[in-house]
Structures are given as structure tokens and as C-alpha cells.
Design an enzyme around this catalytic site. Structure first.
Site, PDB file in Angstrom:
ATOM      1  N   ASP A 125       6.360 -11.310  18.239  1.00 52.62           N
ATOM      2  CA  ASP A 125       7.026 -11.056  19.506  1.00 52.62           C
ATOM      3  C   ASP A 125       6.089 -10.217  20.375  1.00 52.62           C
ATOM      4  O   ASP A 125       5.169  -9.572  19.871  1.00 52.62           O
ATOM      5  CB  ASP A 125       8.336 -10.303  19.246  1.00 52.62           C
ATOM      6  CG  ASP A 125       9.148 -10.100  20.518  1.00 52.62           C
ATOM      7  OD1 ASP A 125       9.159 -11.005  21.364  1.00 52.62           O
ATOM      8  OD2 ASP A 125       9.744  -9.016  20.660  1.00 52.62           O
ATOM      9  N   THR A 161       7.251  -7.996  23.411  1.00 55.25           N
ATOM     10  CA  THR A 161       7.839  -6.717  23.788  1.00 55.25           C
ATOM     11  C   THR A 161       8.256  -5.909  22.566  1.00 55.25           C
ATOM     12  O   THR A 161       9.066  -6.354  21.762  1.00 55.25           O
ATOM     13  CB  THR A 161       9.062  -6.952  24.695  1.00 55.25           C
ATOM     14  OG1 THR A 161       8.673  -7.761  25.794  1.00 55.25           O
ATOM     15  CG2 THR A 161       9.621  -5.633  25.196  1.00 55.25           C
ATOM     16  N   CYS A 213      22.669 -14.322  -4.693  1.00 57.18           N
ATOM     17  CA  CYS A 213      21.343 -14.935  -4.766  1.00 57.18           C
ATOM     18  C   CYS A 213      21.479 -16.427  -5.018  1.00 57.18           C
ATOM     19  O   CYS A 213      22.574 -16.947  -5.237  1.00 57.18           O
ATOM     20  CB  CYS A 213      20.513 -14.290  -5.873  1.00 57.18           C
ATOM     21  SG  CYS A 213      21.204 -14.567  -7.527  1.00 57.18           S
ATOM     22  N   CYS A 254      12.195  -7.330 -23.196  1.00 53.95           N
ATOM     23  CA  CYS A 254      12.137  -6.002 -22.569  1.00 53.95           C
ATOM     24  C   CYS A 254      10.821  -5.764 -21.837  1.00 53.95           C
ATOM     25  O   CYS A 254      10.805  -5.429 -20.655  1.00 53.95           O
ATOM     26  CB  CYS A 254      12.356  -4.921 -23.626  1.00 53.95           C
ATOM     27  SG  CYS A 254      13.975  -5.009 -24.403  1.00 53.95           S
ATOM     28  N   CYS A 287      12.314 -10.477 -27.699  1.00 52.70           N
ATOM     29  CA  CYS A 287      13.138  -9.693 -26.779  1.00 52.70           C
ATOM     30  C   CYS A 287      12.354  -9.459 -25.489  1.00 52.70           C
ATOM     31  O   CYS A 287      11.213  -9.002 -25.522  1.00 52.70           O
ATOM     32  CB  CYS A 287      13.494  -8.358 -27.414  1.00 52.70           C
ATOM     33  SG  CYS A 287      14.498  -7.307 -26.349  1.00 52.70           S
ATOM     34  N   ASP A 319      11.189  -7.278  16.890  1.00 53.09           N
ATOM     35  CA  ASP A 319      11.931  -6.019  16.849  1.00 53.09           C
ATOM     36  C   ASP A 319      13.300  -6.114  17.486  1.00 53.09           C
ATOM     37  O   ASP A 319      14.010  -5.127  17.566  1.00 53.09           O
ATOM     38  CB  ASP A 319      11.142  -4.906  17.556  1.00 53.09           C
ATOM     39  CG  ASP A 319      11.126  -5.091  19.069  1.00 53.09           C
ATOM     40  OD1 ASP A 319      11.124  -6.257  19.520  1.00 53.09           O
ATOM     41  OD2 ASP A 319      11.132  -4.087  19.791  1.00 53.09           O
TER      42      ASP A 319
END
Length: 731
Positions: free
Chosen positions: A426, A428, A26, A384, A382, A623
Site C-alpha cells: 500500500d 499511504t 483450523c 515428544c 513417542c 495498514d
């Protein structure tokens, strides 16, 4: 200016060293590595590529071993120099780095063989043992969980310390270290051990996803065949490595083979399937002087091709390079908790320290009581509940989206897709079904059924897309197809055979006009169909024109409605396609969308970039492999269902059912998710602020502080679960 040995000449000599690094997943990883190396004496610039898993350093004779040592201290693995050189040689990369195909340092390594996986498994086993010890020997429970926590925390703390020394003091590792130690100090050792394990699991999953993304990009190169048929000066043909082809070489490409290099046809003609590169839905006829691309598939004829680009610069290699560059050019979006911890974590530590020390030192307060309050504040701080608040909403949204076939790859996508102001689609396989369909059947002295029946007889057994469309239409009408004899294909013209005692031909209007008379009225009807972007084939029976069939890749049933939903949301839409201008305009006009046609992959990427420069937040929907660079360059890339693996891996999201309307649904889900996340953060921080005040005032202590964190966790989780309900349904 740079020599091939990596030396720059800009008034002083600088050396360029490139290292292959495992584990960088990252932008936060890249930042830590960059900070660590930039602080080394003699280092001029550091370029970290997460997509390629590499670090390039310009320096004044700094030691490579020292660079590797600093990177390793951060928890990453540097490939040894001999292995990196072997990888470069294997992939055709010279020392100057001119190739666009890069070996990945973790190629061939399974996820469970990585250091992250081994540490996660060890921490999980230690936690399981601690639970067992706690049940059988309660007196040893605290020590068992403490040891289990240390299994995972020691490496994390070591990385946090190295990052701090290297210039990144408040990394997410530091956040986890402080949280875990704070939990131990107030006796929540079991919670500390569990949080450490969950953190390690999250890092492992992130690494697996990053490795798959890298591998998917490199898999593009598999489209290019490994060998080629090279013609020598004596007329002999021999098989050679495709990577060894040079510009100017003459190669043969047989029917059914993939083209091994970009080049120009010098003799022969054939239909070539260019869908992998341009997205063209129908095979394109290639003749002398036409260009062919590496990775495309030759159809029905032998062609001889003059190579015009070496392997490192062919179309597929350029697509790989464009994808990698587009990924690296994205604005670095750090994980939310990492950004927030820059201020939140040091602030909590400072406040806890002040509460514990200032009253006893300056005002004669009771040391025990104020240290107790300081520890309570550290527990309140904390993270959490705060850490859970965002993933809980994301997990619920991902589950809700998955039920509708909407795949989103993480919180960063959820955050950004709701801000989209332009969508590039796109044609197609995205706006259209991706397969030609028979749209018109016209009889010239014959019925429509007769025209279709004879055409289907000629096309029986063919796998050509247009033949498949004709046969599909005949099946739809439940026709009995007569047998054909003496069938033969005429290259570039059509198909002929004998059917029911008649000579039958089906082919292009130009070829049919050589066999039968075509009236002006008939030419007019054919021209009108062509203007609608349709491919027209004419049927000739015994030298008389009998009819015409028009075919086109038609829009998806919901395409128009999907575009309307986007338009109603104030989002601009544009079609980007490799298809010819006439076909694209016809589809665009029917759907009411602006059109950009006859585009190569780099053209699609360029248009996406231009939209971004105009101030749009751009989503690209596609695609195919040809969409990969634009998908990567866009702020959000969305792959359509049925797309290639590369499109799905390169994209940030996917519409698995292929519905255009689902794009608007995905954007709406994103907006609702971000609203939910903001609510969760407000709850988590609001409760912490409330108990911070009551703890300092002496109203609450350690147990209420624990309940505050737990209560906030329950509240944000319940709020996130509301996202599982379809919109409009009561919770």
C-alpha cells in the site's frame, strides 16, 4: 437454482441446512467435520467455513439432530437452532443467506468460559495435585499422575475415536492418545500427564486466536453508524435504523457524521474522509453526483445522499465478505505434525507390534524380552522430541522477531513468508508516513517565512490534515504565529481572515485566481508541483498573490532502501493504492516501484489474485481497513505499524515499527527459521532411527530409549535458541 428456503432444484429436491459451530479453529478441524458429515446417508455436499464458524450441508432430508450429534462427538459445539435463527435475524441475514454479515456462534463468550478452557484448567489442577501427592506420598505418585493424565486424555481419546469412526483415523488427537498411552506402558506416567496438558494449552491458544480473528472481521461493521437521518416526502427528517435503509431513500449527513450507506450526493458539498475505505490520505471534496461510501466521515458541510445499496451490500459489508472468502480460498495448510502423523504414527505402531509379536510367534523368541523391545520402540516413536523441535524454533524466531518489531502469527507464516516472490505494498501509511507534509514554500514577492507565517495564522485551530502540515512546519521553524480575526471557511475554496490589518486568503489555485492575478510563469510552477503529486495552496494578501505552499504525503525515510533490499533478493514489488494516479505515479517514480492506482478494496484483492495466477507467492503489505481483503487473499498478509486493528488482525504478520526494510528482514528470518526447523527434524528423526536399530539388535533398551528422546529434545532446543542471536553475531 436455490429457493429462499434453501431448496435446490437440479432434477431432485435437496435441502440446505446451515449450522453454527464453535471450536473450529483450523483446516484440520474443517477436514474432520467434513469427513464425518460426508459419510452420513443422503448428504450430497458439505461446505465448512472456519472463518464464519459455520457448516452448510446439502442433503436429502438428513436429520439436523444427527448432524449436530456427529459434530459434537468430534469435540465441537453446535448452536441450537433457535439461537442461530435469532443471530441471523439480529444481523439482518435472511434464510437464503444473502447477507454478508454473519453472527459468530462464540460471540460474547470469554475464552475462559469455553469447554477447551475448562478442560485445560481441570487438567492443570489435576497435574498440580499429582505433583503434591508425589512429594508427600511417593508410593502413590504413579497412580496420582495416571489419574491426572486421564482428566485430559479421556476427552482427547474420545475425540480421536470419533474422528477415526468418522473417517479421520490418524488425527492429532489419535497421535496424542497413542503417545500418552505408550508413555504409561513403559512407566513414564508423569511425562504422559505433562504432554497431555501442553497439548490442551496449545489447542486453547489456537482457539483464542481464531476467535479474535473472527471478531476483528465483524468489527468492520461498527464503522457504519446504527442510525440515519431519513428525508420523507413531506420534507420532514426522522432518525431510522441504518439497516432499514432501502435503495432510493434520501438521507442527510451532517458535518462530522459517518455516512450510513453507499450513495450519490444529490445536493450540498463537503470534504469527506475516505481513508477507512479507499486509503486516500487527504479528504476528498464531494459535490453533486459524486459517490460516497458507507463508513466514511463527512467533513465540513451538510450533504443529501440518495442511497444506492442496502446495508447488506454496502462497501463495508462487501469488505467483510471479501475477507471471509479470501480466508477460505487459501490452500489448506495442515499443521506439520498432523500431516506427518498420517504415516509416522501408524508406522511406529506397526513396527512396535511386529517387534513384540513376530519373533515369539514365528521364531520361538522370548515373549517378555521382545515385548520389552516393542515397548522401547513405542517410546522411541513417542513424538515428544519431534513435536518440540518445530515449536522450539518457531518460539525462538518469534522472540527474535519481536525484539525487532516483527510480529509473525505462527509457524505457517514462518514457513510461507520465506517463499515469497512478489510483494504488493500500500502507499499511504506503508510506503509513506500517512500524513501530508509541506514540501515546498514559494514566495511571490514575499519571503518563504512570511508566506508560511500568514498561512499558519489562517490555519490555527484547524484539525484538517493540510492545516496540520502547515502548523507543523511553522512549529519546526519555531515561528511566532500572529493572531487572525474575522476568520471564515469558504466551502470547497479555502480560508480567509484578517491578519496584521491585511485581508488574507489561503486556498485552491482556482479560488485564488478569482481574487488575484496569476502570471503564466506562476501557473507553470504550480503545474510542475501538481505533476509531482503535490497539493498546492496559494496565499493572497490584499488581493495580491503572495506565495504558494505545496504538500504531499512523503515516502518513509527507509522506503527506498527497503525496496532495494527486496529487489536484491529477487522479489518483485508493486504499489497498490487508492490515491489518485498523479500522486501515486510521482511517489512510485521517486521510489522506483511499479504502480497501480485509484483502487478500491476489491481491486487490490483482484490484483493480488492475478499475481498468484502468474505463479508468484504474494505478500501484501498495508495498514488500513481497505487493505483487509487483499491482506487475506495474499499468501502472506503483512500489516504496517500504526495500522488499524482490522489490518493487524487480518494480516498474518505485522511490522510494528513501520520500517519498509523490516519486510526484507522478516523474509530473511523466515528462511533461517525454516533451515533451523529442517535441522531439528533431522536430529529428532535421526536419533530415533539410530535407537530403533540398536533396540532391535538388543544393544539398547527402555532407559536409553528415554534418553534418546530427552537428548533429542535438548539438542533441538539448543539449536533453536541460536535463532535468538541477531544475524552475524556469534552464538
Amino acid at each position: 437454482m436455490k429457493d429462499r428456503d434453501g431448496t435446490d432444484h437440479d432434477g431432485a429436491t435437496a435441502v440446505t441446512t446451515r449450522l453454527q459451530v464453535q471450536g473450529m479453529d483450523c483446516a484440520g478441524c474443517a477436514l474432520k467435520v467434513e469427513n464425518a458429515l460426508t459419510r452420513m446417508p443422503g448428504v450430497r455436499t458439505v461446505d465448512v467455513s472456519v472463518a464464519r464458524g459455520s457448516v452448510t450441508v446439502r442433503h436429502d432430508q438428513a436429520e439436523r439432530s444427527e448432524m449436530a450429534s456427529r459434530i459434537s462427538a468430534l469435540g465441537y459445539t453446535v448452536a441450537d437452532e433457535e439461537k442461530a435463527e435469532a443471530d441471523r435475524t439480529r444481523t439482518g441475514e435472511d434464510h437464503a443467506g444473502h447477507s454478508h454479515v454473519h453472527a459468530q456462534p462464540d460471540a460474547g463468550t470469554r475464552w475462559w468460559q469455553t469447554g477447551k478452557a475448562r478442560l485445560t484448567i481441570a487438567s492443570g489442577l489435576a497435574l498440580a495435585v499429582a505433583f503434591a501427592v508425589g512429594k508427600s506420598a511417593p508410593g502413590a505418585e504413579r497412580w496420582a499422575f495416571l489419574l491426572a493424565m486421564l482428566v485430559g486424555l479421556v476427552p482427547i481419546a474420545r475425540r480421536a475415536l470419533s474422528a477415526a469412526v468418522a473417517g479421520t483415523p490418524f488425527s492429532i488427537e489419535m497421535l496424542m492418545t497413542i503417545a500418552a498411552v505408550g508413555a504409561v506402558l513403559i512407566g513414564a506416567t508423569e511425562e504422559a500427564a505433562t504432554v497431555v496438558l501442553l497439548f490442551l494449552i496449545g489447542e486453547l491458544l489456537e482457539g483464542v486466536a481464531a476467535s479474535r480473528a473472527r471478531a476483528s472481521i465483524q468489527n468492520l461493521t461498527k464503522l457504519v453508524p446504527k442510525t440515519a437521518r431519513l428525508e420523507k416526502g413531506d420534507g420532514q427528517v426522522r432518525e431510522v435504523e441504518a439497516g432499514a435503509l432501502a435503495v432510493g431513500d434520501l438521507i442527510q449527513v451532517r458535518p462530522g457524521d459517518r455516512v450510513p450507506a453507499d450513495g450519490v450526493v444529490v445536493s450540498g458539498d463537503s470534504s469527506v474522509d475516505e481513508a477507512p475505505v479507499t486509503g486516500e490520505s487527504i479528504p476528498v471534496r464531494k459535490e453533486r453526483d459524486d459517490t460516497v461510501f458507507a463508513g466514511t466521515v463527512n467533513g465540513d458541510g451538510l450533504i443529501r445522499v440518495r442511497v444506492k445499496a442496502a446495508a447488506a451490500d454496502n462497501t463495508i459489508a462487501r469488505v467483510v465478505k471479501l475477507v471471509e472468502e479470501a480466508q477460505e480460498s487459501k490452500a489448506p495448510t495442515e499443521r506439520f505434525i498432523d500431516r506427518f502423523s498420517r504415516y509416522y504414527t501408524p508406522g511406529v505402531v506397526v513396527v512396535a507390534a511386529l517387534v513384540a509379536l513376530v519373533p515369539p510367534l514365528l521364531f520361538g523368541g522370548d515373549w517378555s524380552g521382545w515385548i520389552y523391545k516393542g515397548l522401547a520402540i513405542l517410546l522411541i516413536g513417542c513424538p515428544c522430541a519431534l513435536v518440540i523441535s518445530t515449536p522450539a524454533a518457531i518460539a525462538a524466531s518469534l522472540a527474535a522477531g519481536a525484539r525487532r518489531g516483527l510480529l509473525l502469527k505462527g509457524g505457517a507464516v514462518l514457513e510461507k513468508i520465506g517463499r515469497v516472490t512478489a510483494v504488493a505494498l500500500d502507499k499511504t501509511g506503508t510506503l509513506t508516513s500517512g500524513k501530508p507534509q509541506v514540501t515546498d514554500i514559494i514566495g511571490f514577492g514575499r519571503s518563504e517565512d512570511e508566506v508560511l507565517r500568514f498561512a499558519a495564522a489562517l490555519e490555527s485551530g484547524s484539525s484538517h490534515p493540510l492545516a496540520a502540515a502547515i502548523l507543523s512546519k511553522a512549529t519546526e521553524r519555531q515561528m511566532t504565529i500572529p493572531p487572525a480575526s474575522e476568520a471564515s471557511a469558504i466551502g470547497g475554496k479555502g480560508v480567509r481572515a484578517t491578519v496584521e490589518g491585511m485581508k488574507v486568503f489561503l486556498g485552491s489555485p482556482k479560488a485564488a485566481a478569482e481574487l488575484a492575478a496569476v502570471t503564466d510563469a506562476q501557473r507553470g510552477r504550480i503545474a510542475a508541483l501538481n505533476d509531482e503529486g503535490k497539493t498546492v495552496s496559494l496565499l493572497v494578501l490584499d488581493d495580491k498573490l503572495a506565495g504558494a505552499l505545496a504538500m504531499r504525503d512523503e515516502p518513509r525515510p527507509d522506503a527506498e532502501r527497503g525496496l532495494e533490499l527486496l529487489s536484491d533478493a529477487g522479489i518483485r514489488t508493486v504499489m497498490l493504492t487508492g490515491d489518485n494516479r498523479r500522486t501515486a505515479d510521482a511517489i512510485g517514480n521517486s521510489l522506483g516501484i511499479e504502480v497501480e492506482a485509484e483502487l478500491l478494496p476489491e481491486d487490490k484483492q483482484r490484483i493480488v489474485t492475478e499475481l498468484q495466477k502468474q505463479g508468484f507467492v504474494v505478500a501484501k503489505v498495508g495498514d488500513g481497513i481497505n487493505d483487509a481483503p487483499a491482506l487475506a487473499a495474499a499468501d502472506v498478509g503483512i500489516a504496517m505499524g500504526g495500522g488499524t486493528d482490522v489490518a493487524l488482525e487480518t494480516a498474518d504478520a505485522a511490522v510494528l515499527h513501520g520500517r519498509v526494510s523490516d519486510i526484507a528482514a522478516m523474509i530473511d528470518l523466515s528462511k533461517r527459521t525454516m533451515t533451523n526447523i529442517r535441522q531439528n527434524i533431522a536430529v529428532a528423526l535421526g536419533l530415533k532411527a539410530l535407537f530403533l536399530v540398536t533396540t532391535v539388535a538388543g544393544i539398547t533398551g527402555l532407559w536409553p530409549a528415554i534418553l534418546a528422546d530427552t537428548g533429542a529434545t535438548v539438542l533441538v532446543t539448543l539449536n533453536a535458541l541460536r535463532l535468538l542471536k541477531p544475524r552475524g553475531e556469534a552464538p
